[in-house]
Each structure stands twice: as C-alpha cells, then as structure tokens.
Design a protein around this motif. Structure first.
Motif, PDB file in Angstrom:
ATOM      1  N   LYS A  94      -5.598-101.750  62.181  1.00 58.61           N
ATOM      2  CA  LYS A  94      -4.436-101.742  63.076  1.00 58.61           C
ATOM      3  C   LYS A  94      -3.396-100.760  62.571  1.00 58.61           C
ATOM      4  N   THR A  95      -3.248-100.683  61.253  1.00 60.42           N
ATOM      5  CA  THR A  95      -2.267 -99.762  60.664  1.00 60.42           C
ATOM      6  C   THR A  95      -2.593 -98.318  61.010  1.00 60.42           C
ATOM      7  N   GLU A  96      -3.886 -97.960  60.935  1.00 65.40           N
ATOM      8  CA  GLU A  96      -4.299 -96.600  61.257  1.00 65.40           C
ATOM      9  C   GLU A  96      -4.087 -96.305  62.742  1.00 65.40           C
ATOM     10  N   ALA A  97      -4.393 -97.290  63.585  1.00 65.03           N
ATOM     11  CA  ALA A  97      -4.190 -97.123  65.028  1.00 65.03           C
ATOM     12  C   ALA A  97      -2.709 -96.930  65.337  1.00 65.03           C
ATOM     13  N   CYS A  98      -1.867 -97.698  64.685  1.00 57.35           N
ATOM     14  CA  CYS A  98      -0.414 -97.584  64.879  1.00 57.35           C
ATOM     15  C   CYS A  98       0.072 -96.207  64.448  1.00 57.35           C
ATOM     16  N   SER A  99      -0.437 -95.716  63.309  1.00 58.33           N
ATOM     17  CA  SER A  99      -0.059 -94.384  62.814  1.00 58.33           C
ATOM     18  C   SER A  99      -0.504 -93.297  63.778  1.00 58.33           C
ATOM     19  N   CYS A 100      -1.663 -93.493  64.397  1.00 58.74           N
ATOM     20  CA  CYS A 100      -2.198 -92.526  65.354  1.00 58.74           C
ATOM     21  C   CYS A 100      -1.278 -92.412  66.565  1.00 58.74           C
ATOM     22  N   ILE A 101      -0.908 -93.539  67.145  1.00 65.36           N
ATOM     23  CA  ILE A 101      -0.049 -93.521  68.324  1.00 65.36           C
ATOM     24  C   ILE A 101       1.323 -92.954  67.976  1.00 65.36           C
ATOM     25  N   ALA A 141       2.409 -80.208  75.291  1.00 69.58           N
ATOM     26  CA  ALA A 141       2.725 -81.493  75.934  1.00 69.58           C
ATOM     27  C   ALA A 141       1.548 -81.977  76.772  1.00 69.58           C
ATOM     28  N   LEU A 142       0.920 -81.067  77.525  1.00 67.99           N
ATOM     29  CA  LEU A 142      -0.233 -81.445  78.348  1.00 67.99           C
ATOM     30  C   LEU A 142      -1.407 -81.898  77.484  1.00 67.99           C
ATOM     31  N   LYS A 143      -1.602 -81.250  76.343  1.00 72.89           N
ATOM     32  CA  LYS A 143      -2.682 -81.649  75.438  1.00 72.89           C
ATOM     33  C   LYS A 143      -2.415 -83.028  74.847  1.00 72.89           C
ATOM     34  N   CYS A 144      -1.163 -83.312  74.541  1.00 71.33           N
ATOM     35  CA  CYS A 144      -0.810 -84.649  74.041  1.00 71.33           C
ATOM     36  C   CYS A 144      -1.085 -85.703  75.113  1.00 71.33           C
ATOM     37  N   LEU A 145      -0.687 -85.406  76.347  1.00 66.51           N
ATOM     38  CA  LEU A 145      -0.903 -86.346  77.443  1.00 66.51           C
ATOM     39  C   LEU A 145      -2.389 -86.529  77.727  1.00 66.51           C
ATOM     40  N   TYR A 146      -3.135 -85.437  77.647  1.00 63.86           N
ATOM     41  CA  TYR A 146      -4.586 -85.527  77.859  1.00 63.86           C
ATOM     42  C   TYR A 146      -5.231 -86.391  76.774  1.00 63.86           C
ATOM     43  N   THR A 147      -4.737 -86.279  75.557  1.00 63.42           N
ATOM     44  CA  THR A 147      -5.244 -87.113  74.460  1.00 63.42           C
ATOM     45  C   THR A 147      -4.917 -88.583  74.700  1.00 63.42           C
ATOM     46  N   ILE A 148      -3.694 -88.860  75.167  1.00 65.52           N
ATOM     47  CA  ILE A 148      -3.312 -90.236  75.519  1.00 65.52           C
ATOM     48  C   ILE A 148      -4.214 -90.772  76.621  1.00 65.52           C
ATOM     49  N   HIS A 149      -4.497 -89.926  77.607  1.00 67.02           N
ATOM     50  CA  HIS A 149      -5.362 -90.328  78.724  1.00 67.02           C
ATOM     51  C   HIS A 149      -6.753 -90.718  78.219  1.00 67.02           C
ATOM     52  N   ASN A 150      -7.256 -89.963  77.272  1.00 70.73           N
ATOM     53  CA  ASN A 150      -8.572 -90.278  76.699  1.00 70.73           C
ATOM     54  C   ASN A 150      -8.545 -91.573  75.894  1.00 70.73           C
ATOM     55  N   ILE A 151      -7.425 -91.854  75.250  1.00 74.48           N
ATOM     56  CA  ILE A 151      -7.286 -93.130  74.545  1.00 74.48           C
ATOM     57  C   ILE A 151      -7.335 -94.283  75.545  1.00 74.48           C
ATOM     58  N   ILE A 152      -6.636 -94.119  76.679  1.00 70.91           N
ATOM     59  CA  ILE A 152      -6.645 -95.153  77.709  1.00 70.91           C
ATOM     60  C   ILE A 152      -8.046 -95.366  78.255  1.00 70.91           C
ATOM     61  N   GLY A 153      -8.769 -94.258  78.488  1.00 78.57           N
ATOM     62  CA  GLY A 153     -10.076 -94.356  79.115  1.00 78.57           C
ATOM     63  C   GLY A 153     -11.223 -94.659  78.173  1.00 78.57           C
ATOM     64  N   LYS A 154     -11.155 -94.138  76.931  1.00 79.14           N
ATOM     65  CA  LYS A 154     -12.298 -94.232  76.024  1.00 79.14           C
ATOM     66  C   LYS A 154     -11.983 -94.893  74.686  1.00 79.14           C
ATOM     67  N   GLY A 155     -10.716 -95.124  74.427  1.00 79.11           N
ATOM     68  CA  GLY A 155     -10.329 -95.650  73.117  1.00 79.11           C
ATOM     69  C   GLY A 155     -10.776 -97.084  72.888  1.00 79.11           C
ATOM     70  N   PHE A 156     -10.856 -97.453  71.626  1.00 81.84           N
ATOM     71  CA  PHE A 156     -11.200 -98.822  71.262  1.00 81.84           C
ATOM     72  C   PHE A 156     -10.000 -99.734  71.528  1.00 81.84           C
ATOM     73  N   PHE A 157     -10.278-101.010  71.644  1.00 80.80           N
ATOM     74  CA  PHE A 157      -9.248-101.964  72.042  1.00 80.80           C
ATOM     75  C   PHE A 157      -8.015-101.883  71.159  1.00 80.80           C
ATOM     76  N   ILE A 158      -8.192-101.774  69.862  1.00 78.89           N
ATOM     77  CA  ILE A 158      -7.053-101.812  68.947  1.00 78.89           C
ATOM     78  C   ILE A 158      -6.133-100.605  69.175  1.00 78.89           C
ATOM     79  N   LEU A 159      -6.720 -99.451  69.548  1.00 77.81           N
ATOM     80  CA  LEU A 159      -5.924 -98.255  69.813  1.00 77.81           C
ATOM     81  C   LEU A 159      -5.182 -98.393  71.145  1.00 77.81           C
ATOM     82  N   LYS A 160      -5.880 -98.908  72.158  1.00 75.46           N
ATOM     83  CA  LYS A 160      -5.230 -99.157  73.457  1.00 75.46           C
ATOM     84  C   LYS A 160      -4.108-100.180  73.311  1.00 75.46           C
ATOM     85  N   ASP A 161      -4.352-101.177  72.484  1.00 75.79           N
ATOM     86  CA  ASP A 161      -3.358-102.226  72.290  1.00 75.79           C
ATOM     87  C   ASP A 161      -2.077-101.653  71.683  1.00 75.79           C
ATOM     88  N   GLN A 162      -2.220-100.750  70.719  1.00 73.62           N
ATOM     89  CA  GLN A 162      -1.045-100.126  70.110  1.00 73.62           C
ATOM     90  C   GLN A 162      -0.293 -99.255  71.110  1.00 73.62           C
TER      91      GLN A 162
END
Length: 322
Positions: free
Chosen positions: A66-73, A89-110
C-alpha cells in the motif's frame, strides 16, 4: 517546428535527466525508485503515448504494498501539478487512465482515496493553459477535456459501486434483470444521471479534432472510446429496466428519467464527431427515443387523468353544497 518549441524540448529533456539524477541520489531510495518510474513514463518532447512497458512498470507499483501504491499516486500527481507542458500533462492523465482501467485494486484504491480527499475536481486542471504557441493552446483544451472525463469516470465508479472495467461490472452482462430487479428506482435513476454526465463530458470535445493526427491524442480518444462503449452498455441496461417499471414511477421520477434521456440525446452529435460513427450503437439510441416517447405519452395521460379527477371532485363539492 519553431525555435521556441525546439528549445523547450531540449530544456525539457535536460530537466528530465536532471530530475532522474536527483531522484537516484535521493536519501529515500524507495520513493526515488517510484519517482523514476513516473518520470520515464511522462517524458518531455515526444508526442507519442508512453510505451506499454512504461505503463506496465507504473501499474506494477501497486503489487508490492500500500505504501508503494500511495507513493506512486503521489508522485504522479506531483508530476501533473508541477508541469505547464500540455504533452507532459496528457501523458500523466493517460497514465492515470491506465491505472483506472488496468491497475491492481490497491493502486485504484489509492487513486480513489486521493479523489475522495481532494474533491470532485481533484485533478485541478480546469484552468490549465500552455501558452507556448497556438498548437499548445489547443492541446491545453484536450488536457482540460481529458481531466474532466477521468474525474467523471471515478465519480461513475463511486455511484455504481464498482469500476467500469471491474469483473463485477463485466459479470452484469447477460444478467441485467437479476442484478437490477432488487434495485430501487431512485438508485437506477442516479446511476443513469452519472453515466449520462460522463457521456456529456465526452461530447463536450475540443474543436481541434485535427490534433488526433498526433499519436498521443489518437490513443487518448481510443481509450475514452472504450470507456464510452461500457457507459453505453450501463445506460442501456438501466434504461430498459426503468422502461419496464414505467407505470410504477412517480411523477418526479418520470421527470428525472426524461431529463436524463434528453440530456443524453443532446450530446449525441458531439460524440459522433469525436468517434466518427464508431461506437454508434443504434439499438441504444432507438431505445432512448422510444422510451422518451412512452414517457411523454404516459405523463400526458396522467395529466389528463388528474384534470378529470379535479373536475369530479369539484362537481361532488358543488352537489353537496346545493
């Protein structure tokens, strides 16, 4: 490409390298490793989206703890907030979008927790503007558009109780009647309101559609199209269920349902322009049109019934008085 843009690319690349060196030499090796992954995924200069292996490296940060996921976000949000470069900015948003779509639960939760504590417009990009040249000003519109869609994506997930890409959402396919039979009318209507708002954000697109020739913008539109396809499905299943319950809806529920369907139809033109008739789903639009017609007819009938009731009551009162 102009001198100022070339100079920005050179300075941006030097800044990225300097940031990487500074991060590597940091006294906090755990956080520095996370920040290096984020920096490599959101580099200056290139108008191409982050490569698959860069995105995979970001997503894998949610595997360990969870700590690593929090640091990532936190590192991703710091990168987004500190840049005035539209491409970064668009690359950051695209990365966030991939977290929403493909990320593991703990990363989405953070990410969801970050949104919870920061409020609805948690990305804070409503006024983002890159004033380097006319093209970057147009790209800034795509930044604001994309940020609003991602914010609404998370809001939809909160309202539905699951992410659009989650297994729970996918399991609904083919079982709509079983899943919604116990749902309250108000819950279904609130779901549709949130889903339609997502569609409206998609349809409120920038006027610089020609920038889709850039691979980053093209990939962003493609990813948003995948989300919109899922939103169409969710709207369709709930609209069909409410249509079946039409006679049990109250007047206020009818009005809310009709307003949502009308709002959805109003954004059809913008969505069609963006996707160029991809994701058309004529069956859904036919359902919306037919349901609206039925709602209007039933509301009209009930209005006439109400008038007749008032006349009967008036006649009864006058007969008693005489």
């Amino acid at each position: 490409m102009g001198y100022r843009k070339n100079l920005r690319i050179v300075c941006g690349n030097l800044k990225d390298k300097g940031s990487l060196i500074k991060t590597v030499l940091s006294s906090k090796p755990h956080k520095s490793a996370v920040r290096c992954v984020i920096l490599r995924a959101t580099t200056h200069g290139s108008s191409s989206p982050p490569s698959n292996h860069r995105i995979a490296a970001v997503i894998s940060l949610g595997l360990e703890s969870k700590t690593e996921a929090c640091s990532c976000i936190q590192a991703l949000m710091d990168r987004l907030r500190s840049t005035s470069d539209a491409l970064v900015a668009l690359k950051c948003l695209y990365t966030i979008h991939n977290i929403i779509g493909k990320g593991f639960f703990i990363l989405k939760d953070q990410l969801s927790m970050y949104e919870y504590f920061r409020g609805r417009n948690f990305l804070k990009l409503l006024t983002f503007r890159d004033d380097l040249d006319p093209e970057t000003r147009e790209m800034s519109k795509w930044v604001r558009w994309y940020a609003a869609i991602l914010e609404q994506n998370l809001l939809v997930s909160k309202v539905l109780g699951c992410h659009l890409y989650s297994k729970r959402a996918k399991n609904v396919i083919g079982k709509e009647k079983d899943n919604f039979s116990s749902s309250l009318n108000s819950d279904l209507l609130n779901d549709i309101d949130a889903l339609v708002e997502f569609a409206c954000q998609v349809g409120d697109l920038p006027d610089s559609l020609h920038l889709q020739r850039k691979s980053l913008v093209y990939e962003i539109v493609r990813s948003v199209g995948e989300d919109y396809r899922l939103v169409q499905r969710e709207i369709g299943t709930r609209a069909a269920e409410l249509e079946a319950r039409m006679m049990s809806l109250s007047s206020s529920e009818w009005t809310q349902f009709l307003n949502s369907l009308t709002k959805f139809e109003d954004c059809k033109e913008g969505i069609s322009l963006l996707f160029r008739n991809r994701n058309r789903n004529d069956e859904l639009w036919d359902l919306v049109k037919e349901t609206k017609a039925k709602l209007v007819a039933v509301m009209k009938d009930r209005g006439n019934d109400g008038k007749r009731t008032l006349v009967v009551r008036f006649l009864q009162r006058t007969s008693r008085a005489s």
